[in-house]
Design a protein around this motif. Structure first.
Motif, PDB file in Angstrom:
ATOM      1  N   ASN A  33     -10.845   4.600 -11.786  1.00  0.00           N
ATOM      2  CA  ASN A  33     -10.233   4.519 -10.462  1.00  0.00           C
ATOM      3  C   ASN A  33      -8.735   4.419 -10.514  1.00  0.00           C
ATOM      4  O   ASN A  33      -8.130   3.673  -9.845  1.00  0.00           O
ATOM      5  CB  ASN A  33     -10.753   3.325  -9.701  1.00  0.00           C
ATOM      6  CG  ASN A  33     -12.077   3.648  -9.078  1.00  0.00           C
ATOM      7  OD1 ASN A  33     -12.715   4.629  -9.441  1.00  0.00           O
ATOM      8  ND2 ASN A  33     -12.463   2.857  -8.141  1.00  0.00           N
TER       9      ASN A  33
ATOM     10  N   SER B 136     -10.923  -6.289  -8.510  1.00  0.00           N
ATOM     11  CA  SER B 136     -11.897  -5.784  -7.554  1.00  0.00           C
ATOM     12  C   SER B 136     -11.672  -4.304  -7.273  1.00  0.00           C
ATOM     13  O   SER B 136     -12.619  -3.521  -7.210  1.00  0.00           O
ATOM     14  CB  SER B 136     -11.803  -6.596  -6.264  1.00  0.00           C
ATOM     15  OG  SER B 136     -12.721  -6.135  -5.317  1.00  0.00           O
ATOM     16  N   SER B 137     -10.414  -3.922  -7.148  1.00  0.00           N
ATOM     17  CA  SER B 137     -10.138  -2.522  -6.824  1.00  0.00           C
ATOM     18  C   SER B 137     -10.379  -1.636  -8.035  1.00  0.00           C
ATOM     19  O   SER B 137     -10.540  -0.436  -7.891  1.00  0.00           O
ATOM     20  CB  SER B 137      -8.711  -2.368  -6.312  1.00  0.00           C
ATOM     21  OG  SER B 137      -7.797  -2.497  -7.371  1.00  0.00           O
ATOM     22  N   SER B 138     -10.406  -2.217  -9.209  1.00  0.00           N
ATOM     23  CA  SER B 138     -10.755  -1.415 -10.376  1.00  0.00           C
ATOM     24  C   SER B 138     -12.223  -1.603 -10.732  1.00  0.00           C
ATOM     25  O   SER B 138     -12.653  -1.306 -11.832  1.00  0.00           O
ATOM     26  CB  SER B 138      -9.861  -1.767 -11.562  1.00  0.00           C
ATOM     27  OG  SER B 138     -10.038  -3.106 -11.945  1.00  0.00           O
ATOM     28  N   LYS B 139     -12.958  -2.154  -9.776  1.00  0.00           N
ATOM     29  CA  LYS B 139     -14.423  -2.232  -9.864  1.00  0.00           C
ATOM     30  C   LYS B 139     -14.929  -3.070 -11.035  1.00  0.00           C
ATOM     31  O   LYS B 139     -16.034  -2.844 -11.514  1.00  0.00           O
ATOM     32  CB  LYS B 139     -15.016  -0.814  -9.962  1.00  0.00           C
ATOM     33  CG  LYS B 139     -14.646   0.089  -8.800  1.00  0.00           C
ATOM     34  CD  LYS B 139     -15.706   0.070  -7.730  1.00  0.00           C
ATOM     35  CE  LYS B 139     -15.242   0.811  -6.483  1.00  0.00           C
ATOM     36  NZ  LYS B 139     -15.178   2.272  -6.712  1.00  0.00           N
TER      37      LYS B 139
ATOM     38  N   ASP C 182      -7.911  -9.229  -6.539  1.00  0.00           N
ATOM     39  CA  ASP C 182      -7.820  -7.937  -5.859  1.00  0.00           C
ATOM     40  C   ASP C 182      -7.682  -6.791  -6.861  1.00  0.00           C
ATOM     41  O   ASP C 182      -8.278  -5.736  -6.690  1.00  0.00           O
ATOM     42  CB  ASP C 182      -6.634  -7.918  -4.890  1.00  0.00           C
ATOM     43  CG  ASP C 182      -6.989  -8.553  -3.558  1.00  0.00           C
ATOM     44  OD1 ASP C 182      -8.187  -8.715  -3.285  1.00  0.00           O
ATOM     45  OD2 ASP C 182      -6.070  -8.894  -2.801  1.00  0.00           O
ATOM     46  N   VAL C 183      -6.874  -7.024  -7.871  1.00  0.00           N
ATOM     47  CA  VAL C 183      -6.677  -5.989  -8.882  1.00  0.00           C
ATOM     48  C   VAL C 183      -7.996  -5.687  -9.585  1.00  0.00           C
ATOM     49  O   VAL C 183      -8.391  -4.529  -9.730  1.00  0.00           O
ATOM     50  CB  VAL C 183      -5.622  -6.431  -9.921  1.00  0.00           C
ATOM     51  CG1 VAL C 183      -5.537  -5.421 -11.060  1.00  0.00           C
ATOM     52  CG2 VAL C 183      -4.272  -6.597  -9.258  1.00  0.00           C
TER      53      VAL C 183
ATOM     54  N   VAL D 212       0.843  -1.198   0.000  1.00  0.00           N
ATOM     55  CA  VAL D 212       0.000   0.000   0.000  1.00  0.00           C
ATOM     56  C   VAL D 212       0.878   1.248   0.000  1.00  0.00           C
ATOM     57  O   VAL D 212       0.678   2.167  -0.799  1.00  0.00           O
ATOM     58  CB  VAL D 212      -0.928   0.021   1.234  1.00  0.00           C
ATOM     59  CG1 VAL D 212      -1.674   1.344   1.308  1.00  0.00           C
ATOM     60  CG2 VAL D 212      -1.902  -1.139   1.171  1.00  0.00           C
TER      61      VAL D 212
ATOM     62  N   SER E  16     -11.581   8.715   1.676  1.00  0.00           N
ATOM     63  CA  SER E  16     -11.307   7.368   1.180  1.00  0.00           C
ATOM     64  C   SER E  16      -9.964   7.291   0.473  1.00  0.00           C
ATOM     65  O   SER E  16      -9.256   6.293   0.573  1.00  0.00           O
ATOM     66  CB  SER E  16     -12.424   6.907   0.243  1.00  0.00           C
ATOM     67  OG  SER E  16     -12.407   7.650  -0.951  1.00  0.00           O
ATOM     68  N   SER E  17      -9.592   8.366  -0.225  1.00  0.00           N
ATOM     69  CA  SER E  17      -8.324   8.288  -0.927  1.00  0.00           C
ATOM     70  C   SER E  17      -7.150   8.401   0.023  1.00  0.00           C
ATOM     71  O   SER E  17      -6.083   7.851  -0.216  1.00  0.00           O
ATOM     72  CB  SER E  17      -8.244   9.351  -2.013  1.00  0.00           C
ATOM     73  OG  SER E  17      -8.733  10.577  -1.561  1.00  0.00           O
TER      74      SER E  17
ATOM     75  N   GLU F 100      -6.676   4.994   1.367  1.00  0.00           N
ATOM     76  CA  GLU F 100      -6.075   4.151   0.356  1.00  0.00           C
ATOM     77  C   GLU F 100      -4.581   4.380   0.285  1.00  0.00           C
ATOM     78  O   GLU F 100      -3.807   3.486   0.004  1.00  0.00           O
ATOM     79  CB  GLU F 100      -6.711   4.461  -0.991  1.00  0.00           C
ATOM     80  CG  GLU F 100      -6.742   3.308  -1.952  1.00  0.00           C
ATOM     81  CD  GLU F 100      -7.671   3.634  -3.111  1.00  0.00           C
ATOM     82  OE1 GLU F 100      -7.230   3.564  -4.246  1.00  0.00           O
ATOM     83  OE2 GLU F 100      -8.836   3.986  -2.834  1.00  0.00           O
TER      84      GLU F 100
END
Lengths: 229, 229
Positions: A229, B49-52, B46-47, A47, A80-81, A84
């Motif tokens: 995103n 998912s995080s890019s929706k 995860d990738v 992260v 939220s950002s 993140e």
DNA sequence: AAGTGGTCTAGACCACCCT
DNA sequence: GGGTGGTCTAGACCACTTT
């Protein structure tokens, strides 16, 4: 809170006290220190790494990154950002007011004559660094007692929790400006540092605009990320 | 290429052929199918998912996501936004070059060593007022003879008409900067006029990045409109 | 050779949803 | 209770740098 988040939070604080180029403990050391496995430490490091706060060099070590111009930000929500990016988000309320809406405000929020608005000015921090000034405006009628709430976190969350109003950002206008004397002082930057001004509106599902916010971001620390995103 | 990237790539293609709401195989199934462990599958998920692009629901399964509103936020192209504003768009080519790609260019465009790139610098006008400087970079191999084309209009249109390549803007990074001496002169503004710098990449449907453009807009005359279109 | 960041495994376990 | 997504472990292994 899951483990890697604790590690992340702690590491984030540690890094803030270090200087660019300083070396972090090794992954093995961190794993032992936090009583956690390699993978969990790495998840936290990932992260921080993807938000450019640290740099990992294979065979050498992990180091605090140079604060580049490419910090990260989305148009979604400040809170939220920040999360993140592994930073703690905080807002200091500069001013709150309940007052009659002027012509401009009435037009933007679609209000009738005589309506009142709530204005909220906030200074927003990421890990104790002032990053942004938010000046929001909402119709008072729709949010009775709003000023009594704790506004040091996400405004959108308060609106959702207390008034069950879920907002989506409809349209944003982005421009580059120089800060006013007052704003420069608040953001602790010279008058010559260009800033990003984002004017955005939040609307409910039925398309009514119920929030208008002018945000001023430090141009030297911020970059808006727009897209998928 | 590491394992999770292969899995990601394959999953990405699969998802593209599915419809929103469709269910993906379970993590265990995917792990078996790709001959890979749970963690590796999850890293790929995860990738996505995080890019929706997918949504995981605990206890139920993983599903193809509904394309959301925030996902579609785009920056309008210069030509189209000029049109909308009722101004005529024109571009003056400042420089064009065919040269070997340096490390940075290779990374951005995903090129191998020894590859060549085309760079195009253009000054863009709205009704005879210089509004923006565009510096674009493309892989030479993919666009043979590009420099022979008329580039006074839309670059994207040329790419589409001549090479049948339809690009979509993947991600844009917007920051506020002061112009260099050279750029200030080109835009005919003082050195103290803040500008918007937009770094954007164009990618084809199969996710390959084939264009990188750095745009510098006059901050006093230009405002970026970001919205759902 | 020893130490580092980074990838991956095989499996345990948890929280949650469906019968 | 059985299946699902999600977290975490203890350790192996790889790529790389330093000594």
């Amino acid at each position: 809170m899951v483990k890697y988040e604790s590690v992340l939070k702690d590491l984030s604080v540690s890094i803030a006290t270090m200087r660019p180029g300083d070396q972090l403990p090794t992954e093995r050391q961190l794993a032992a220190q936090y009583g956690v496995s390699n993978m969990t430490v790495r998840r936290a490091l990932d992260v921080l790494s993807s938000s450019k706060r640290i740099v990992g060099i294979r065979g050498r070590g992990t180091f605090v990154a140079q604060p580049t111009v490419t910090k990260q930000m989305t148009l979604a929500s400040f809170t939220s950002s920040m999360l993140e990016a592994g930073m703690t988000a905080r807002a200091q309320v500069l001013a709150m007011e309940l007052k009659p809406a002027d012509d401009k405000a009435r037009e933007m929020l679609g209000l009738d004559e005589g309506a009142q608005i709530i204005t909220i000015d906030r200074l927003r921090f990421g890990d104790d660094t002032p990053l942004c000034i938010d000046r929001s405006m909402l119709p008072a009628e729709r949010f009775p007692g709003l000023l009594g709430n704790d506004l040091s976190g996400s405004l959108y969350e308060v609106l959702y929790r207390r008034y069950n109003v879920e907002l989506s950002r409809a349209e944003s206008r982005v421009s580059a400006v120089l800060p006013s004397h007052e704003d420069a002082q608040l953001l602790r930057i010279p008058l010559t540092t260009p800033c990003l001004r984002v004017i955005s509106q939040g609307s409910t599902i039925d398309e009514a605009v119920v929030e208008n916010t002018v945000s001023l971001y430090r141009g030297d620390l911020y970059e808006l990320l727009i897209g998928r995103n």
